[in-house]
Design a protein around this motif. Structure first.
Motif, mmCIF file in Angstrom:
data_model
loop_
_atom_site.group_PDB
_atom_site.id
_atom_site.type_symbol
_atom_site.label_atom_id
_atom_site.label_comp_id
_atom_site.label_asym_id
_atom_site.label_seq_id
_atom_site.Cartn_x
_atom_site.Cartn_y
_atom_site.Cartn_z
ATOM 1 N N LEU A 52 17.087 -6.266 -15.655
ATOM 2 C CA LEU A 52 16.112 -5.066 -16.403
ATOM 3 C C LEU A 52 16.928 -3.675 -15.827
ATOM 4 O O LEU A 52 16.499 -2.811 -17.144
ATOM 5 C CB LEU A 52 15.149 -5.623 -15.591
ATOM 6 C CG LEU A 52 14.290 -6.085 -17.063
ATOM 7 C CD1 LEU A 52 12.251 -6.311 -16.569
ATOM 8 C CD2 LEU A 52 13.924 -5.747 -18.531
ATOM 9 N N GLU A 53 17.780 -4.581 -14.846
ATOM 10 C CA GLU A 53 18.225 -3.103 -13.848
ATOM 11 C C GLU A 53 19.739 -2.599 -15.027
ATOM 12 O O GLU A 53 19.328 -1.367 -15.775
ATOM 13 C CB GLU A 53 19.077 -3.413 -13.102
ATOM 14 C CG GLU A 53 19.364 -2.047 -12.214
ATOM 15 C CD GLU A 53 20.201 -2.776 -11.437
ATOM 16 O OE1 GLU A 53 20.523 -1.403 -10.972
ATOM 17 O OE2 GLU A 53 20.904 -3.602 -11.193
ATOM 18 N N ILE A 54 19.723 -3.328 -15.872
ATOM 19 C CA ILE A 54 20.757 -2.799 -17.432
ATOM 20 C C ILE A 54 20.334 -1.900 -18.248
ATOM 21 O O ILE A 54 20.822 -0.934 -18.684
ATOM 22 C CB ILE A 54 21.818 -4.677 -17.949
ATOM 23 C CG1 ILE A 54 22.661 -4.956 -16.281
ATOM 24 C CG2 ILE A 54 22.446 -3.707 -18.456
ATOM 25 C CD1 ILE A 54 23.441 -4.020 -15.604
ATOM 26 N N ILE A 55 19.469 -3.036 -18.433
ATOM 27 C CA ILE A 55 18.239 -1.798 -19.490
ATOM 28 C C ILE A 55 18.027 -0.419 -18.636
ATOM 29 O O ILE A 55 18.187 0.533 -19.555
ATOM 30 C CB ILE A 55 17.754 -2.949 -19.951
ATOM 31 C CG1 ILE A 55 17.516 -4.297 -20.813
ATOM 32 C CG2 ILE A 55 16.550 -1.630 -20.914
ATOM 33 C CD1 ILE A 55 16.443 -5.362 -21.394
ATOM 34 N N ALA A 56 17.514 -0.743 -18.016
ATOM 35 C CA ALA A 56 17.039 0.759 -17.339
ATOM 36 C C ALA A 56 18.457 1.851 -17.572
ATOM 37 O O ALA A 56 17.826 2.596 -17.648
ATOM 38 C CB ALA A 56 16.263 0.512 -15.883
ATOM 39 N N LEU A 57 19.467 1.640 -16.962
ATOM 40 C CA LEU A 57 20.984 2.227 -17.310
ATOM 41 C C LEU A 57 20.627 2.873 -18.591
ATOM 42 O O LEU A 57 21.452 3.786 -18.465
ATOM 43 C CB LEU A 57 21.891 1.327 -16.706
ATOM 44 C CG LEU A 57 21.763 0.950 -15.482
ATOM 45 C CD1 LEU A 57 23.297 0.138 -14.600
ATOM 46 C CD2 LEU A 57 21.496 2.795 -14.629
ATOM 47 N N LYS A 58 20.055 1.843 -19.421
ATOM 48 C CA LYS A 58 20.189 3.694 -20.936
ATOM 49 C C LYS A 58 19.338 4.103 -21.275
ATOM 50 O O LYS A 58 19.618 5.135 -21.802
ATOM 51 C CB LYS A 58 19.507 2.008 -21.649
ATOM 52 C CG LYS A 58 20.203 0.855 -22.793
ATOM 53 C CD LYS A 58 21.055 2.059 -22.998
ATOM 54 C CE LYS A 58 21.990 0.633 -23.938
ATOM 55 N NZ LYS A 58 20.851 -0.118 -25.019
ATOM 56 N N ALA A 59 17.906 4.375 -19.778
ATOM 57 C CA ALA A 59 17.292 5.792 -19.580
ATOM 58 C C ALA A 59 18.951 6.516 -19.024
ATOM 59 O O ALA A 59 18.419 7.732 -19.483
ATOM 60 C CB ALA A 59 16.777 5.664 -18.188
ATOM 61 N N LEU A 60 19.992 6.394 -18.806
ATOM 62 C CA LEU A 60 20.976 7.525 -18.484
ATOM 63 C C LEU A 60 22.248 8.368 -19.856
ATOM 64 O O LEU A 60 21.316 9.586 -19.556
ATOM 65 C CB LEU A 60 22.280 6.755 -17.973
ATOM 66 C CG LEU A 60 22.262 6.406 -16.483
ATOM 67 C CD1 LEU A 60 22.997 5.814 -15.990
ATOM 68 C CD2 LEU A 60 21.458 7.135 -15.459
ATOM 69 N N PRO A 61 22.254 7.943 -20.590
ATOM 70 C CA PRO A 61 22.415 8.631 -21.445
ATOM 71 C C PRO A 61 20.947 9.187 -23.019
ATOM 72 O O PRO A 61 21.087 10.548 -22.917
ATOM 73 C CB PRO A 61 22.634 7.471 -22.790
ATOM 74 C CG PRO A 61 22.489 5.982 -22.567
ATOM 75 C CD PRO A 61 22.514 6.381 -20.861
ATOM 76 N N VAL A 62 19.933 8.670 -22.733
ATOM 77 C CA VAL A 62 18.614 9.442 -22.546
ATOM 78 C C VAL A 62 18.444 11.072 -21.807
ATOM 79 O O VAL A 62 18.510 11.614 -22.539
ATOM 80 C CB VAL A 62 17.309 8.154 -21.907
ATOM 81 C CG1 VAL A 62 15.580 9.030 -22.626
ATOM 82 C CG2 VAL A 62 17.769 7.179 -22.782
ATOM 83 N N LEU A 63 18.448 10.567 -20.878
ATOM 84 C CA LEU A 63 19.000 11.906 -19.394
ATOM 85 C C LEU A 63 19.425 13.026 -20.208
ATOM 86 O O LEU A 63 19.430 14.169 -20.269
ATOM 87 C CB LEU A 63 18.735 11.716 -17.905
ATOM 88 C CG LEU A 63 18.006 11.100 -17.473
ATOM 89 C CD1 LEU A 63 18.527 9.739 -16.163
ATOM 90 C CD2 LEU A 63 16.423 11.496 -17.382
ATOM 91 N N ILE A 64 20.780 12.419 -20.211
ATOM 92 C CA ILE A 64 22.173 13.704 -21.094
ATOM 93 C C ILE A 64 21.427 13.935 -22.176
ATOM 94 O O ILE A 64 22.194 15.118 -22.669
ATOM 95 C CB ILE A 64 23.413 12.587 -21.347
ATOM 96 C CG1 ILE A 64 24.468 11.927 -19.286
ATOM 97 C CG2 ILE A 64 24.582 13.817 -21.325
ATOM 98 C CD1 ILE A 64 24.916 11.291 -19.681
ATOM 99 N N LEU A 65 21.109 13.377 -23.309
ATOM 100 C CA LEU A 65 20.731 13.883 -24.141
ATOM 101 C C LEU A 65 19.670 15.230 -24.537
ATOM 102 O O LEU A 65 19.689 15.788 -24.495
ATOM 103 C CB LEU A 65 20.283 13.131 -25.097
ATOM 104 C CG LEU A 65 20.418 13.037 -26.857
ATOM 105 C CD1 LEU A 65 21.336 14.018 -27.311
ATOM 106 C CD2 LEU A 65 19.508 11.847 -27.774
ATOM 107 N N GLY A 66 18.625 14.897 -23.903
ATOM 108 C CA GLY A 66 17.425 15.521 -22.961
ATOM 109 C C GLY A 66 16.989 17.035 -22.189
ATOM 110 O O GLY A 66 17.190 17.640 -22.228
#
Length: 318
Positions: free
Chosen positions: A241-255
């Motif tokens: 799940l930690e790998i899935i959570a790291l999908k938040a990084l591109p979300v942060l860069i985008l938003g």
């Protein structure tokens, strides 16, 4: 010409030919995007209040979910385990403030960032020592979360909505709205924004950095717990799940790192974009688009608008 047709025309022909499949794909992307937004909010909360990019947010999602499941495996009733897990996340917030943040006040940002790296591996080791490394099933039924699906006839076909996905989308939406109100309308929320603007200025008007940091890390822990429950209910609870959570990084860069609306919009763009990309364009490259498309989108945004779509533009005068 044939390749150009497959890239730029054929996917849209498929969308028009089977609109029910398009709706199904968009729905699955929407749910994933809302959960990405929820993870990203944990990063945004801590960064806004302390200027620290918390690399440990992903493992906090895993640790919170493992604590909940681990307590129920020991015979603790699910709702009592939920309350105890919230208590554990509070103690974790207090410990992080006392042991990690307080000694590093006014240190360079890179020092604080590296400290969250250390926290990540500490929580991985602690989690494996206490709960083991094998995947676990989320206590979905015990928590009263819905199961099954709702099938709807629309657009000439059948669209299936998993009830747990509907619950996840509703929970995440409520959490996002509550956090937005918390930041904008409450005294503590205004104090958090003041601390984010300037630690020294906040201290000069009587705002306690120690209390603020405990509050914001505890809030991020609650967000991590909610995210862990929903992701765990959709798949399983494991360190993957930690790998899935790291999908938040591109979300942060985008938003944008400091924007709650940016976390929401960025999550939706990434979630829907990667599902559409995988379903319609994935066969052209043999699949696997879902694993890298989010980072490709983030790279494109960085090149055009480094602060993100909703981030504060940084202006330095020389």
């Amino acid at each position: 010409m044939d390749l150009l047709y497959k890239i730029f025309i054929d996917p849209f022909v498929q969308m028009g030919a089977a609109p029910d499949l398009l709706v199904q794909t968009i729905w699955e992307g929407l749910v994933a995007g809302v959960l990405y937004s929820l993870i990203a909010l944990g990063f945004v909360l801590i960064f806004k209040a302390s200027g620290v990019f918390n690399f440990a947010q992903g493992i906090m999602v895993v640790f919170a979910a493992l604590t909940l499941v681990g307590l129920t495996e020991k015979g603790v009733p699910a709702y009592l385990a939920l309350v105890l897990t919230i208590g554990v996340m509070f103690l974790l917030a207090v410990g992080i403030e006392r042991i990690v943040l307080r000694p590093l006040v006014n240190q360079p940002d890179i020092i604080l960032f590296m400290a969250t790296f250390g926290l990540t591996y500490f929580l991985i080791g602690l989690g494996e020592m206490i709960f083991g490394g094998s995947p676990k099933q989320m206590v979905t039924a015990e928590l009263g979360l819905p199961r099954g699906a709702v099938d709807v006839n629309m657009l000439g076909g059948m669209v299936s909505f998993q009830k747990i996905d509907i619950a996840a989308a509703l929970l995440a939406s409520v959490a996002v709205a509550a956090l937005a109100v918390f930041f904008q309308k409450t005294r503590i929320g205004r104090a958090l924004r003041a601390v984010a603007d300037s630690h020294k200025a906040a201290l000069s008007v009587g705002i306690s950095l120690n209390q603020i940091w405990v509050i914001v890390w505890f809030t991020a822990g609650i967000v991590a717990l909610a995210t862990g429950i929903m992701w765990g209910a959709r798949s399983e609870v494991s360190f993957a799940l930690e790998i899935i959570a790291l999908k938040a990084l591109p979300v942060l860069i985008l938003g944008g790192l400091t924007s709650i609306p940016g976390a929401i919009v960025g999550g939706l763009i990434i979630g829907i974009g990667e599902k559409l990309g995988e379903f319609y364009w994935g066969p052209l490259v043999g699949g696997g688009i879902e694993s890298w498309l989010a980072y490709f989108i983030a790279l494109g945004v960085l090149m055009i608008r480094p602060e993100g779509l909703f981030g504060d533009k940084i202006i330095e005068r020389i």
